[in-house]
Design a protein around this motif. Structure first.
Motif, PDB file in Angstrom:
ATOM      1  N   LEU A   1       0.817  -1.211   0.000  1.00 39.58           N
ATOM      2  CA  LEU A   1       0.000   0.000   0.000  1.00 39.58           C
ATOM      3  C   LEU A   1       0.854   1.266   0.000  1.00 39.58           C
ATOM      4  N   THR A   2       2.162   1.113   0.263  1.00 40.43           N
ATOM      5  CA  THR A   2       3.059   2.273   0.245  1.00 40.43           C
ATOM      6  C   THR A   2       4.316   1.994  -0.582  1.00 40.43           C
ATOM      7  N   THR A   3       4.283   0.978  -1.448  1.00 41.05           N
ATOM      8  CA  THR A   3       5.522   0.529  -2.096  1.00 41.05           C
ATOM      9  C   THR A   3       5.771   1.093  -3.488  1.00 41.05           C
ATOM     10  N   GLY A   4       4.826   1.790  -4.067  1.00 47.19           N
ATOM     11  CA  GLY A   4       5.059   2.259  -5.423  1.00 47.19           C
ATOM     12  C   GLY A   4       4.263   3.486  -5.787  1.00 47.19           C
ATOM     13  N   GLY A   5       4.671   4.112  -6.876  1.00 50.60           N
ATOM     14  CA  GLY A   5       3.938   5.239  -7.431  1.00 50.60           C
ATOM     15  C   GLY A   5       3.829   6.427  -6.501  1.00 50.60           C
ATOM     16  N   VAL A   6       2.680   7.082  -6.562  1.00 49.98           N
ATOM     17  CA  VAL A   6       2.481   8.301  -5.790  1.00 49.98           C
ATOM     18  C   VAL A   6       2.464   8.034  -4.293  1.00 49.98           C
ATOM     19  N   PHE A   7       2.104   6.819  -3.895  1.00 48.56           N
ATOM     20  CA  PHE A   7       2.040   6.506  -2.467  1.00 48.56           C
ATOM     21  C   PHE A   7       3.446   6.427  -1.871  1.00 48.56           C
ATOM     22  N   LEU A   8       4.364   5.795  -2.588  1.00 53.05           N
ATOM     23  CA  LEU A   8       5.748   5.761  -2.143  1.00 53.05           C
ATOM     24  C   LEU A   8       6.342   7.165  -2.126  1.00 53.05           C
ATOM     25  N   GLU A   9       6.071   7.943  -3.150  1.00 52.47           N
ATOM     26  CA  GLU A   9       6.572   9.316  -3.195  1.00 52.47           C
ATOM     27  C   GLU A   9       6.079  10.118  -1.996  1.00 52.47           C
ATOM     28  N   LYS A  10       4.816   9.940  -1.647  1.00 51.18           N
ATOM     29  CA  LYS A  10       4.236  10.658  -0.513  1.00 51.18           C
ATOM     30  C   LYS A  10       4.907  10.247   0.793  1.00 51.18           C
ATOM     31  N   VAL A  11       5.090   8.938   0.992  1.00 53.64           N
ATOM     32  CA  VAL A  11       5.708   8.434   2.218  1.00 53.64           C
ATOM     33  C   VAL A  11       7.136   8.946   2.347  1.00 53.64           C
ATOM     34  N   VAL A  12       7.920   8.838   1.286  1.00 51.91           N
ATOM     35  CA  VAL A  12       9.321   9.242   1.331  1.00 51.91           C
ATOM     36  C   VAL A  12       9.448  10.748   1.550  1.00 51.91           C
ATOM     37  N   ALA A  13       8.608  11.521   0.872  1.00 50.69           N
ATOM     38  CA  ALA A  13       8.662  12.975   1.031  1.00 50.69           C
ATOM     39  C   ALA A  13       8.276  13.395   2.439  1.00 50.69           C
ATOM     40  N   THR A  14       7.223  12.773   2.988  1.00 51.29           N
ATOM     41  CA  THR A  14       6.766  13.126   4.333  1.00 51.29           C
ATOM     42  C   THR A  14       7.810  12.753   5.384  1.00 51.29           C
ATOM     43  N   ALA A  15       8.353  11.533   5.282  1.00 50.53           N
ATOM     44  CA  ALA A  15       9.383  11.111   6.224  1.00 50.53           C
ATOM     45  C   ALA A  15      10.609  12.009   6.119  1.00 50.53           C
ATOM     46  N   GLY A  16      10.983  12.358   4.894  1.00 52.17           N
ATOM     47  CA  GLY A  16      12.148  13.218   4.709  1.00 52.17           C
ATOM     48  C   GLY A  16      11.970  14.590   5.322  1.00 52.17           C
ATOM     49  N   GLN A  17      10.772  15.136   5.195  1.00 46.90           N
ATOM     50  CA  GLN A  17      10.494  16.448   5.793  1.00 46.90           C
ATOM     51  C   GLN A  17      10.657  16.410   7.311  1.00 46.90           C
ATOM     52  N   LYS A  18      10.241  15.319   7.926  1.00 46.75           N
ATOM     53  CA  LYS A  18      10.353  15.202   9.376  1.00 46.75           C
ATOM     54  C   LYS A  18      11.798  15.012   9.802  1.00 46.75           C
ATOM     55  N   LEU A  19      12.553  14.217   9.049  1.00 46.75           N
ATOM     56  CA  LEU A  19      13.943  13.940   9.395  1.00 46.75           C
ATOM     57  C   LEU A  19      14.852  15.133   9.143  1.00 46.75           C
ATOM     58  N   ASP A  20      14.467  16.015   8.226  1.00 49.13           N
ATOM     59  CA  ASP A  20      15.291  17.175   7.897  1.00 49.13           C
ATOM     60  C   ASP A  20      15.245  18.261   8.957  1.00 49.13           C
ATOM     61  N   VAL A  21      14.281  18.180   9.859  1.00 51.74           N
ATOM     62  CA  VAL A  21      14.137  19.210  10.900  1.00 51.74           C
ATOM     63  C   VAL A  21      15.183  18.985  11.995  1.00 51.74           C
ATOM     64  N   HIS A  22      15.905  20.034  12.360  1.00 53.50           N
ATOM     65  CA  HIS A  22      16.937  19.922  13.386  1.00 53.50           C
ATOM     66  C   HIS A  22      16.328  19.745  14.780  1.00 53.50           C
ATOM     67  N   PHE A  23      17.195  19.471  15.771  1.00 53.18           N
ATOM     68  CA  PHE A  23      16.758  19.074  17.107  1.00 53.18           C
ATOM     69  C   PHE A  23      15.779  20.071  17.718  1.00 53.18           C
TER      70      PHE A  23
ATOM     71  N   ASN B   1      15.412  11.772  15.211  1.00 56.91           N
ATOM     72  CA  ASN B   1      14.104  12.427  15.234  1.00 56.91           C
ATOM     73  C   ASN B   1      13.311  12.037  16.474  1.00 56.91           C
ATOM     74  N   PHE B   2      13.415  10.769  16.867  1.00 58.74           N
ATOM     75  CA  PHE B   2      12.616  10.257  17.986  1.00 58.74           C
ATOM     76  C   PHE B   2      12.896  11.022  19.274  1.00 58.74           C
ATOM     77  N   ILE B   3      14.157  11.288  19.569  1.00 59.08           N
ATOM     78  CA  ILE B   3      14.515  11.894  20.859  1.00 59.08           C
ATOM     79  C   ILE B   3      13.887  13.275  21.040  1.00 59.08           C
ATOM     80  N   PRO B   4      14.097  14.237  20.122  1.00 59.68           N
ATOM     81  CA  PRO B   4      13.486  15.553  20.352  1.00 59.68           C
ATOM     82  C   PRO B   4      11.966  15.529  20.296  1.00 59.68           C
ATOM     83  N   VAL B   5      11.391  14.660  19.450  1.00 60.83           N
ATOM     84  CA  VAL B   5       9.932  14.618  19.348  1.00 60.83           C
ATOM     85  C   VAL B   5       9.331  14.004  20.608  1.00 60.83           C
ATOM     86  N   PHE B   6       9.956  12.971  21.152  1.00 57.11           N
ATOM     87  CA  PHE B   6       9.494  12.395  22.416  1.00 57.11           C
ATOM     88  C   PHE B   6       9.530  13.457  23.524  1.00 57.11           C
TER      89      PHE B   6
END
Length: 272
Positions: free
Chosen positions: A133-155, A228-233
């Motif tokens: 359900l998240t392995t291809g096409g627009v769904f994979l693009e959405k997952v990768v982009a969303t995760a990347g946006q969260k990981l790019d944020v500093h502490f 990401n987990f540490i500052p968000v927690f």
């Protein structure tokens, strides 16, 4: 719709915190697993709804995703489940009134964190990855982009974002305590949760789904996720425990003191 006064909600939150810390470990783990799975199901639904929307829709597409995401917390608070970010509000309320030892807070948060993570990984791997359900096409693009946006944020920005998130999530749980019927609870939950998702705040349990599901598809690393987990927690803990629990405890301390003394007497009577 019947509802409780703010003072009555505060007293109810104290009792909820007592119950959360006194449940058997098996129940805590099972309900925590469901909590992580339900939040992840809501996030998966949001991905499936928004991934193929035209870019011309702009922020309206974000609103649609935010509108369906609250499914997770609705399932938790009505069907049954334990969620770390909700417990970051209710358990401190019980501790601040003296009904629960702070060591029980650590015990509860530890096991609910682990079980929420297990539930989130279950949905990410089995429904996201294996069910494709998240392995291809627009769904994979959405997952990768969303995760990347969260990981790019500093502490520090991630921590502050997480504070805002659990201020709203804690209030969603708080407002649901004030409703006496299912319709009222759903309405109380929906607005604050929709708001935090539409704003883009960071939620530790939601991130337990969206970042690992991207990792399962070959993007990013577990080390990046830990960063990401540490500052968000920490931010979620501050938002729930300070901006909701501590503020309302201080505001209604007189009312809660009488409730706490009555609760302590009732506990002593039960014990012997």
């Amino acid at each position: 719709m019947a509802y409780k006064s703010p003072q009555d909600i505060a007293a109810y939150a104290v009792e909820a915190g007592v119950k959360k810390t006194s449940m058997p470990l098996k129940s805590m783990l099972l309900l925590g697993f469901l909590g992580g799975a339900y939040i992840s199901a809501g996030y998966l639904l949001s991905v499936r709804v928004t991934a193929s929307l035209p870019s011309e829709w702009g922020t309206f597409g974000s609103f649609l995703g935010a509108a369906v995401f609250p499914l997770g917390l609705i399932l938790i608070l009505i069907a049954g489940g334990e969620l770390l970010t909700g417990n970051m509000m209710a358990v401190p309320m019980a501790c601040l009134t003296g009904r629960v030892r702070w060591s029980r807070l650590v015990h509860n948060w530890f096991w609910i964190t682990l079980s929420n993570f297990a539930g989130a990984l279950f949905v990410a791997y089995f429904f996201g990855h294996l069910a494709e359900l998240t392995t291809g096409g627009v769904f994979l693009e959405k997952v990768v982009a969303t995760a990347g946006q969260k990981l790019d944020v500093h502490f520090w920005p991630a921590l502050v974002s997480a504070i805002g998130c659990n201020w709203l999530v804690g209030l969603a749980v708080w407002l649901s305590y004030g409703a006496d019927d299912i319709g009222g609870k759903i309405a109380a939950i929906w607005f604050p949760i929709m708001a935090f998702v539409a704003i883009g705040f960071q939620h530790v349990v939601a991130n337990m789904f969206i970042i690992p599901v991207a990792i399962f598809e070959g993007y990013y690393s577990w080390g990046e996720y830990l960063g990401n987990f540490i500052p968000v927690f920490l931010g979620n803990a501050i938002g729930g425990a300070v901006l909701v629990a501590a503020v309302y405890w201080q505001s209604y301390q007189g009312d809660l003191q009488s409730v706490s003394e009555a609760g302590k007497r009732e506990t002593k009577d039960i014990q012997g």
